[in-house]
Design a protein around this motif. Structure first.
Motif, short mmCIF file in Angstrom:
data_model
loop_
_atom_site.label_atom_id
_atom_site.label_comp_id
_atom_site.label_asym_id
_atom_site.label_seq_id
_atom_site.Cartn_x
_atom_site.Cartn_y
_atom_site.Cartn_z
N MET A 1 1.00 -1.24 -0.06
CA MET A 1 -0.03 0.02 -0.04
C MET A 1 0.73 1.32 -0.14
N ILE A 2 0.34 2.24 -0.60
CA ILE A 2 1.07 3.71 -0.74
C ILE A 2 0.48 4.34 0.19
N ILE A 3 1.48 5.02 0.94
CA ILE A 3 0.59 6.06 1.83
C ILE A 3 1.28 7.28 1.92
N TYR A 4 0.70 8.48 1.62
CA TYR A 4 0.92 9.81 1.41
C TYR A 4 0.91 10.18 2.82
N LEU A 5 1.91 10.54 3.39
CA LEU A 5 2.02 11.44 4.80
C LEU A 5 1.99 12.82 4.64
N ILE A 6 1.03 13.28 5.19
CA ILE A 6 0.88 14.84 4.85
C ILE A 6 0.79 15.55 6.46
N ARG A 7 1.79 16.47 6.63
CA ARG A 7 1.81 17.25 7.96
C ARG A 7 0.80 18.21 7.82
N HIS A 8 0.03 18.50 8.93
CA HIS A 8 -1.44 19.63 8.89
C HIS A 8 -0.47 21.01 8.64
N GLY A 9 -1.44 21.63 8.20
CA GLY A 9 -1.05 23.17 7.96
C GLY A 9 -0.72 23.93 9.34
#
Length: 171
Positions: free
Chosen positions: A1-9
């Motif tokens: 599975m590919i996971i895109y980790l995104i830090r909050h604004g």
């Protein structure tokens, strides 16, 4: 599975400071105007055309980021407790200064909690996030997670993650 980790604004702590909130109360901060703009800009990234599901930390700054990211997309959003930020104190309240000192101790020795602190170890942080990811690994090929800098650091090795920066991992 590919996971895109995104830090909050970018968060805005003015309201929680004015209310005198400490410890977990500080985590009630939402996004600043710039933080909302950062999330709106990140939402234009083509990776969101591939996303089947967006997971979010339960903290308001992450939830508001997820809201902006999903505003013009068809993917579902789900809140996952295990995606919250690193804990400077697993039991009890800490001031901002105590949290900063606990983080310094954690960065020096992340595998074992040093006395007098009661911070979350890197193993505990990773385990709770892996438990979340495992729930989705068989049903999804590509997901995104709005989460926090230290959690992202532990999965990518990148020491600094900018607000709304997107980092890809394979799980």
């Amino acid at each position: 599975m590919i996971i895109y980790l995104i830090r909050h604004g970018e968060p805005d702590y003015a309201a929680v400071k004015a209310a005198g909130y400490l410890g977990f109360g500080r985590e009630l901060a939402g996004l600043s105007k710039r933080g909302r703009w950062q999330a709106q800009q990140a939402a234009q990234d083509p990776i969101f055309d591939q996303i089947e599901l967006l997971l979010s930390s339960p903290y308001p700054r992450a939830l508001q980021t997820a809201l902006e990211l999903s505003r013009h997309q068809a993917f579902p959003v789900k809140v996952e407790l295990g995606l919250h930020e690193w804990l400077p104190a697993k039991h009890g309240l800490v001031t901002d200064d105590q949290a900063a000192a606990a983080y310094q101790a954690y960065r020096q020795q992340p595998e074992f909690c040093q006395a007098p602190w009661d911070y979350e170890t890197v193993g505990e942080l990773k385990k709770r996030a892996v438990n979340v990811f495992q729930k989705y690994a068989t049903d999804y090929t590509t997901i995104a997670c709005v989460t926090h800098g230290e959690l992202i650091h532990q999965f990518t090795g990148n020491d600094q993650t900018d607000f709304c920066q997107i980092q890809k991992i394979s799980f």
